[in-house]
Design a protein around this motif. Structure first.
Motif, PDB file in Angstrom:
ATOM      1  N   GLU A 289      33.856  39.436  45.979  1.00 37.11           N
ATOM      2  CA  GLU A 289      33.267  38.806  44.820  1.00 37.11           C
ATOM      3  C   GLU A 289      33.056  37.329  45.163  1.00 37.11           C
ATOM      4  OE1 GLU A 289      35.449  39.665  41.275  1.00 37.11           O
ATOM      5  OE2 GLU A 289      35.488  41.820  41.674  1.00 37.11           O
TER       6      GLU A 289
ATOM      7  N   ARG B 132      30.821  32.491  41.959  1.00 38.02           N
ATOM      8  CA  ARG B 132      29.624  32.571  41.139  1.00 38.02           C
ATOM      9  C   ARG B 132      29.686  33.828  40.274  1.00 38.02           C
ATOM     10  NH1 ARG B 132      26.393  29.196  40.073  1.00 38.02           N
ATOM     11  NH2 ARG B 132      24.469  30.283  40.597  1.00 38.02           N
ATOM     12  N   GLU B 133      29.478  33.687  38.984  1.00 41.31           N
ATOM     13  CA  GLU B 133      29.586  34.807  38.051  1.00 41.31           C
ATOM     14  C   GLU B 133      28.653  35.945  38.445  1.00 41.31           C
ATOM     15  OE1 GLU B 133      28.674  33.033  34.324  1.00 41.31           O
ATOM     16  OE2 GLU B 133      30.737  32.403  33.917  1.00 41.31           O
ATOM     17  N   THR B 134      29.155  37.157  38.357  1.00 36.00           N
ATOM     18  CA  THR B 134      28.449  38.437  38.570  1.00 36.00           C
ATOM     19  C   THR B 134      28.099  38.693  40.026  1.00 36.00           C
ATOM     20  OG1 THR B 134      26.096  37.789  38.357  1.00 36.00           O
ATOM     21  CG2 THR B 134      27.349  38.061  36.306  1.00 36.00           C
TER      22      THR B 134
ATOM     23  N   ASP C 102      20.587  34.384  44.824  1.00 36.56           N
ATOM     24  CA  ASP C 102      21.221  33.382  43.962  1.00 36.56           C
ATOM     25  C   ASP C 102      20.669  31.998  44.295  1.00 36.56           C
ATOM     26  OD1 ASP C 102      22.839  31.868  42.361  1.00 36.56           O
ATOM     27  OD2 ASP C 102      24.688  32.255  43.475  1.00 36.56           O
TER      28      ASP C 102
ATOM     29  N   ASN D 261      29.920  27.709  38.434  1.00 40.45           N
ATOM     30  CA  ASN D 261      29.950  29.165  38.593  1.00 40.45           C
ATOM     31  C   ASN D 261      28.871  29.869  37.785  1.00 40.45           C
ATOM     32  OD1 ASN D 261      31.074  28.660  36.068  1.00 40.45           O
ATOM     33  ND2 ASN D 261      32.525  30.357  36.199  1.00 40.45           N
ATOM     34  N   THR D 262      28.032  29.138  37.075  1.00 37.56           N
ATOM     35  CA  THR D 262      27.033  29.742  36.197  1.00 37.56           C
ATOM     36  C   THR D 262      25.890  30.348  37.008  1.00 37.56           C
ATOM     37  OG1 THR D 262      27.532  28.086  34.497  1.00 37.56           O
ATOM     38  CG2 THR D 262      25.493  29.351  34.252  1.00 37.56           C
TER      39      THR D 262
END
Length: 704
Positions: free
Chosen positions: A201, A204-206, A242, A258-259
């Motif tokens: 993971e 960074r979110e997701t 990303d 992290n958005t």
């Protein structure tokens, strides 16, 4: 981890041992054990009139580095560039990076290996990384004037069977296994398999990625003086696209680092690479050898992405400060790359002078297929709805809020480059202390561009002889001084508004420096350099969307590289001052903004520093190794032709390993120890890549 991955990880066992190119068995007998490196010749480092930085596998292992880009951070004259949403390696050496629409080029065992779309390079299977700085283009050809990165892989070793396996777990649920197995079947045949599996993971979110790869190689001794090697590369990566965060008006702290501002529903981008290398080395005698080889590499990149719109006329964020208009894209990129080369190396006396000669030639064909579909939000002047503009709220992002737009046709083309080159280099010993290097390379390049939508076909050919010259003076047993000059060129892809393909970039580079070796414990290089490029592409003011070869750029600077030991402490120091700038008044080819002579080049810091210290301690029969490092990167321009800057940052790392027995090791490392907020690179203020916060990992390594 699925069954396939588990079996793959369990099969990767190995050892990484350096090998000599040959063993001397007697006065007239040479037993070839491995393939030597192309273009290198038989020189001690102090005899080479250019700066060379070498990153060994042990240094990568100390820092638990797994990516090529992270490894290159250890060399201050290499700076990060826009990495295409994390999908490829992009870096500049001494301020020059090449075509921003393609991954940065590098060599693998002397073959052009960085072109194509196989995703970021993993360090698994790498023996060492050589940053060959300075005027190299006259020998290597088709490169950047700042220097060339050459990756030397771990290949099959004769006469040794050994293995090593490691597994580690780290921050953000990152799991990784690495391994290497070398099997020697007698003295004439060997097989080696290196590989890795990684599932991680991200801060960074997701964002979650899965990557695996293997590089098996085979070595066959066809006789006492002839060796054949074959190496296979298989890499598979699933990584979401990303573009990072946005900083409208230069506000880097507007949203959390992290958005994620894309759409998780787009799924990952799949990047694959399959490559083959074959090399044959024959030693005619102790002084003459022949190296011939070929490589073939297929790469592909395919998937959807959702990315911030950069055009101000289409961007709602500039209206209300929170509604980010986004494009949606689909890419299907494929590339095929063929290289064939041969090189003869000789060492002989002529009159009273020693000559070390390299004569070679190569053929290089690169095919680049692009299918690119794109949806763009409408102009904000028409007051489009949030759904029509594919908006996400940067302060309260909600994914999947609207149906995903369907991208439409944008680009469907096939670009092909064919190049034939011949080179010669002779290093002549004028005396016991003075050597000169003379050389030249001839290249003939043909570029073809096929627009598969319209059927239009364009072709352009160019040729050039690029000279090089250098001198080395051994001023003292521990000090040598050198100077070098070289020219080079690199073909440009694309066409102007009249449909004419571009001339290649022309480069010139100069370097002077000193190399020292103190008590065989501390070696280093100090260098001054000056580089220029012409025929850099810039936008055509009269024909928006097209370009003209009117741009010029230059880079000058100073660098220091030191490696060795002081009082039992291992030292690795690299510092660079790089002043890279535009040298013509032109319009930026991306946004039609004015670039003035003297403007800085994007993502190039003036000051960079990397310092690492390490020491080993004996604890009874076990060994404890402790180390720490600091990296400083200065302020950089974050968007061409603007005043948007990325701030300077300083990162501290620490690592440790404990070896309770000869075949067992426990290790760990912490990066960004003080949790500094930093930004790795950017393309524009709406495409900024934030760096990771504090991360840590621990692992175990076992061998036999």
């Amino acid at each position: 981890m699925n069954i396939r991955s588990a079996l793959l990880a369990a099969s990767f066992l190995a050892v990484a041992q350096p090998a000599l190119a040959q063993e001397e068995l007697g006065e007239d007998t040479i037993l070839v054990t491995t393939i030597r490196q192309a273009y290198s010749g038989d020189f001690a480092e102090r005899e080479v009139p250019r700066s060379i930085a070498v990153i060994e596998a042990a240094t990568l292992q100390d820092n638990n580095i797994t990516r090529l880009t992270d490894a290159l951070d250890l060399t201050a004259s290499v700076s990060r560039q826009n990495n295409f949403g994390g999908l490829w390696d992009a870096f500049a050496v001494r301020g020059f990076s090449g075509d921003e629409n393609l991954p940065s080029g590098y060599l693998v065992n002397g073959f052009n290996g960085g072109r194509g779309f196989g995703g970021p390079r993993d360090v698994s299977g790498i023996e060492r990384i050589e940053v060959l700085k300075g005027p190299n283009a006259a020998l290597f050809g088709r490169g950047e004037p700042g220097g060339t990165v050459n990756i030397v892989t771990k290949r099959a070793l004769f006469g040794e069977t050994a293995g090593e396996f490691s597994a580690s777990y780290g921050s953000f649920d990152s799991f990784r296994t690495d391994g290497d197995l070398n099997l020697a079947l007698g003295q004439a045949f060997a097989v080696r398999v290196t590989g890795f599996y990684e599932n991680a993971e991200s801060f960074r979110e997701t964002i979650e990625s899965e990557r695996w790869g293997m590089t098996p190689s085979v070595g066959v001794r066809l006789g006492e003086d002839t060796t054949l090697t074959y190496e296979l590369e298989l890499i598979r990566q699933d990584v979401p696209f990303d573009r990072g965060i946005v900083a409208p008006g230069g506000q880097l702290d507007l949203i959390a680092r992290n958005t994620f501002l894309g759409e998780p529903g787009d799924g990952p981008i799949e990047a694959d690479a399959t490559g083959h290398q074959v090399q044959l080395q024959h030693e005619f005698s102790a002084d003459w050898s022949l190296l011939v080889g070929g490589s073939y590499r297929e790469t592909s990149l395919e998937g959807f992405s959702t990315e911030p719109e950069l055009a101000g006329s289409r961007q709602k964020l500039f209206v209300d400060g929170r509604s980010l208009s986004r494009q949606r894209r689909y890419r299907s990129y494929e590339a095929e790359h063929y290289v064939v080369r041969a090189e003869l190396a000789g060492d002989f006396e002529l009159g009273s002078m020693r000559h070390r000669l390299l004569v070679g030639g190569d053929f290089d064909r690169f095919e680049h297929s692009q299918l690119f579909l794109r949806f763009r939000p409408p102009a904000v002047s028409g007051n489009p709805s949030d759904a029509a503009a594919n908006v996400i709220d940067i302060l309260n992002p909600v994914y999947g809020r609207f149906p995903s737009p369907t991208p439409g046709p944008q680009t469907n083309r096939l670009d092909t480059q064919e190049a034939v080159g011949f080179y010669v280099q002779d290093q002549i010993s004028l005396s016991d202390t003075v050597q000169i290097r003379l050389g030249a390379r001839y290249d003939d390049v043909t570029v073809t561009s096929l627009n598969r939508t319209s059927g239009a076909l364009q072709t352009r050919s160019s040729s050039r002889i690029n000279p090089q010259a250098g001198i080395v003076w051994e001023a003292a047993p521990a000090l040598s001084l050198y100077a070098a000059y070289g020219e080079g060129f690199r073909s440009n892809l694309g066409a102007d508004a009249a449909g004419q393909l571009f001339d290649p970039e022309i480069s010139r580079s100069m370097e002077v420096g000193a190399k020292f070796d103190l008590a065989d414990r501390l070696t280093g290089t100090v260098a001054l350099f000056d580089l220029t490029k012409s025929n850099v592409l810039a936008s055509d003011p009269a024909n928006p969307g097209f370009a003209l070869p009117i741009g010029k750029a230059g880079s000058r600077g100073f660098e220091v590289d030191v490696n060795g030991e002081i009082g039992g402490v291992e030292v690795l120091l690299s510092y660079a001052y790089v002043d890279a700038e535009a040298r013509a008044d032109v319009l930026d080819p991306n946004f039609s903004l004015q670039i003035n002579r003297g403007d800085r080049l994007i993502n190039i810091p003036r000051h960079s520093l990397n310092l690492q210290l390490a020491r080993e301690f004996m604890l009874g029969d076990s060994t404890l190794r402790l180390g720490s490092g600091v990296q400083h990167v200065g302020k950089r321009l974050g968007e061409t032709a603007t005043t948007f800057d990325l701030p300077a940052y300083t990162l501290v790392r620490a690592f440790a390993s404990w070896q309770p027995s000869e075949n067992l090791e426990l290790f760990g490392e912490v990066r960004n120890l003080f949790n500094e907020e930093w930004y790795a690179n950017s393309f524009a203020s709406l495409w900024v890549q934030p760096g990771a916060p504090r991360t840590a990992s621990i692992g175990i390594r076992a061998g036999f």
